[in-house]
Design a protein around this motif. Structure first.
Motif: not given
Lengths: 235, 523
Positions: A5-10, A21-28, A56-57, A208-210
């Motif tokens: 997800i890159e620069h998602l805004s609402k 929102i900037d986030f990368t989800f990993q497979e599995g 946007g994003g 989003l933050e881990v």
């Protein structure tokens, strides 16, 4: 495979629900999405499922460095209140679904095998869905969403209203399904999130933050999550 | 006491103001101009407050005025057989008796009562009494100008005109006191919005008594009416004591309002079950088709009751009417010329008739409530190709359903035209039939298109599109306006066919272009 997800805004009028929102989800992995009431969990899901237009994003799938657009069939979205077409029987709904997705479903099995897998009793399979119980509707909805083997599975509070037995079955099912896809699971129940999920992600301040587990025991981890969520101020 | 009055006013006013602001926000386009923090803006609040106060003042007089103009005097004007002053007193007396139990204000479960007594836990006795007193005062003040105006005008003596409003209040008080006494005795709580069979029967009798005797010229002497009216003043005074000393206002309101709010919660549930009830439970219904045709066939078969049955009923009624007109022309040949003239120029009228008998709204509503509402949550269902495929199938189905009565009407009109003397140009028959069918196709496409383009419902089956509502109203207004048009068949028919063809093409293009994006659940 990664889901990026890159620069998602609402925003809704002045209220910025999702900001950049900037986030990368990993497979599995199963991601547990936690957030205060009104933090925007459902908004995030609705944007990802394209029920709601983001301001946007972008978001896309990254398969070995090749980016591609997320299409409708890549996403499975299980809502907290199960919705099924009331005028069909369970078997008819499944048949309809398999009919129109013939081309895209691998190793098609007989209908009853799918029902067996969800432990839906034989006598219920030919009942109209309007007469199904809440838990059975939920199973049906889950079944349809997983047969298509979506790359991304979004689950919005899916287990909260199920009885303990069904909830346990569902948990097992989700664990067995996590390979080869990104599962994002929103919930308010911390213990469920800790039990089922590989990562805990917080949605707060529209980001989003881990939460790193590092070497905390589960009690300390819980306290850390609560502390992080408490920071949320009323914007 | 003053404090209670002030508080209950403030409460009622607050939510009235908020409802005004809320409805302003719901107006399409205009609503966007208002900020999200609408409810904080002082200027807007003052404006809404003024509206709210105006409404309160207006409501004291407006309804009474309408009541007198229509029910009491309007209908009374028709009566030539009785002296106007007596029929005025007579009709008003019986209508007042009906009002005494149908409009009590004490047993009316309203939202402000719920907020005040249940949610905010105000003292039930003082709240009820203060508001009841206020309601009675409104009755007296609201009635006075009109009993004077209309009463004097009809020759009722001034002193009686002045006392009538108090008599009206007296009837209300008496019924209220009786109902309270009945509660103490039997525990039964009256609810003026849920009358028992007995009360309806009584209403029927009173209505008959109000209007039939004066029409036949049967009225009592003035002295008797005066007595029948004035007796309510002492009755009211005695009852007032009972109302003031009654001790169980909290219990009564608790029960009255619990009924109401149990209802409100179940309204949504009721809508859902009502829709589910339209699904046939017949297990022998199956389909041998595949994919979307399978879905569609099952949908149509299991909703036969609301789709096909009603269209066949409409078609039979139309056929019956056509036969009736044909028979009329056989037995009354002199009516032919007039009927011929009508058929030749009344085609625009049928735009409204076709609007009325169209099943489009019922179809799209059933589609949403029982099918799309759930399936739209699945991503596979929203793939553009599938959306359009299903649109085609549904368009075919709804056109078929609507075509049956259209065909009956079209053929019927042609028969009537032929039997009533025919037309000079045989093209008239063709245009007549085709334009009726074109209208039916138009409505089929129209409803399905706006459903696909605007999809007005949310997942909670709430209607959320102002634009959709406005289009619905405009459709109605346009069809209604057509009724006033008188055009020859050829002119209107040709224009109508051209319009329907153009509209249908445009609609389909729009759906193909936009529906994959717009056909979603509203959030």
């Amino acid at each position: 495979m990664q889901f990026v997800i890159e620069h998602l805004s609402k925003r809704f009028e002045q209220k910025e629900v999702l900001k950049d929102i900037d986030f990368t989800f990993q497979e599995g992995k199963i991601y547990g999405l936690l957030g205060r009431n009104g933090a925007g969990k459902t908004t995030l899901f609705n944007c990802l499922n394209r029920d709601l237009k983001a301001d946007g994003g972008s978001f896309f799938l990254d398969e070995d460095g090749v980016r591609r657009e997320v299409s409708a069939e890549d996403i499975g979205y299980v809502l907290s209140t199960p919705t099924v077409p009331e005028f069909l029987t369970g078997r008819e709904f499944l048949k309809f679904f398999l009919d129109i997705n013939e081309g895209s479903i691998q190793n098609l099995k007989p209908l009853d095998e799918y029902f067996d897998r969800m432990s839906i009793a034989p006598e219920d399979r030919d009942k109209l869905l309007k007469d199904y119980s809440h838990g059975m509707k939920n199973k049906m909805q889950m079944l349809i969403n997983i047969i298509a083997q979506p790359k991304i599975l979004l689950l919005d509070e899916p287990l909260t209203s199920l009885d303990v037995v069904v909830a346990e079955e569902m948990k097992q099912l989700l664990r067995s399904l996590k390979e080869g896809r990104v599962t994002i699971f929103s919930t308010h129940i911390m213990d469920l999130a800790l039990d089922l999920c590989d990562e805990i992600v917080l949605l707060s301040h529209g980001e989003l933050e881990v939460v790193e587990k590092s070497n905390l025991d589960s009690q300390e981890f819980k306290e850390k999550i609560i502390a992080a969520l408490k920071e949320e101020t009323y914007a | 006491m003053l404090k209670t009055l002030r508080l209950s006013f403030a409460l009622k006013n607050t939510y009235r103001v908020n409802s005004i602001l809320y409805s302003l926000k719901q107006i399409p386009l205009l609503g966007r101009l208002f900020p999200a923090a609408l409810y904080q803006v002082r200027g807007l609040k003052i404006f809404a407050n003024i509206l709210s106060v105006l409404w309160e003042v207006l409501s004291v007089f407006l309804f009474k005025c309408i009541y007198f103009l229509t029910l009491v005097c309007g209908l009374g004007l028709l009566y030539q057989n009785a002296p106007p002053q007596l029929s005025f007193l007579h009709i008003l007396l019986f209508l007042t008796l009906i009002g005494s139990y149908m409009n009590t204000s004490l047993f009316d479960p309203t939202r402000d009562k719920y907020y005040a007594m249940i949610l905010l836990r105000m003292n039930a006795r003082s709240y009820t009494l203060v508001n009841y007193g206020y309601a009675l005062l409104k009755t007296v003040i609201g009635f006075l100008p009109f009993t004077l105006l209309f009463g004097l005008n009809r020759g009722v003596p001034l002193w009686l005109c002045l006392l009538l409003p108090f008599c009206v209040a007296g009837t209300k008080l008496t019924v209220a006191a009786y109902s309270l006494w009945d509660y103490e005795k039997s525990g039964y709580v009256r609810n003026e919005n849920k009358l028992q069979k007995f009360a309806w029967l009584l209403t029927g009798i009173f209505l008959a008594l109000a209007y039939i005797p004066p029409a036949l010229g049967f009225v009592l002497p003035l002295a008797v009416y005066a007595a029948l009216w004035l007796v309510w003043i002492p009755a009211g005074l005695v009852s007032l004591r009972r109302v003031l000393t009654f001790r169980y206002y909290r219990e009564i309101n608790q029960e009255l309002l619990a009924q109401m709010f149990a209802q409100m919660d179940t309204v949504k549930e009721a809508v859902k079950t009502a829709n589910e009830k339209t699904i046939s439970a017949d297990t022998s219904i199956t389909s041998q088709k595949k994919g979307f045709e399978f879905l569609n066939e099952l949908f149509i078969k299991r909703h036969r009751k609301i789709l096909w049955k009603s269209t066949i009923r409409i078609a039979s009624i139309c056929a019956f009417l056509v036969c009736g007109i044909l028979l009329l022309m056989i037995f009354l040949p002199e009516s032919k010329a007039e009927i011929n003239q009508m058929v030749m120029t009344w085609l625009p009228y049928f735009a409204f008739i076709m609007y009325l008998i169209n099943r489009g709204t019922g179809f799209t509503k059933a589609l949403f409530m029982n099918c799309d509402h759930s399936l739209l949550t699945y991503s596979f269902y929203k793939q553009p190709g599938f959306v359009l495929r299903l649109f085609q199938i549904r368009l075919r189905e709804i056109t078929k359903i609507n075509a049956v009565p259209a065909l009956v009407i079209g053929v019927g009109l042609c028969l009537i035209l032929y039997a009533s003397g025919g037309a000079d140009n045989p093209l008239n028959y063709v245009v007549l039939l085709v334009s009726i069918l074109a209208m039916s196709v138009f409505f089929s496409i129209h409803y399905l298109t706006i459903y696909y383009l605007l999809q007005p419902y949310t997942a909670g089956t709430e209607m959320k599109s102002g634009t959709y509502r406005i289009i619905m109203i405009l459709t109605y207004v346009a069809c209604y306006a057509m009724m006033n048009l008188r055009l020859p068949i050829l002119v209107f028919g040709a224009a109508c066919i051209a319009f329907c063809v153009l509209y249908s093409i445009t609609a389909c293009v729009l759906v193909y272009r936009f529906a994959p994006k717009t056909f979603r659940l509203r959030t």
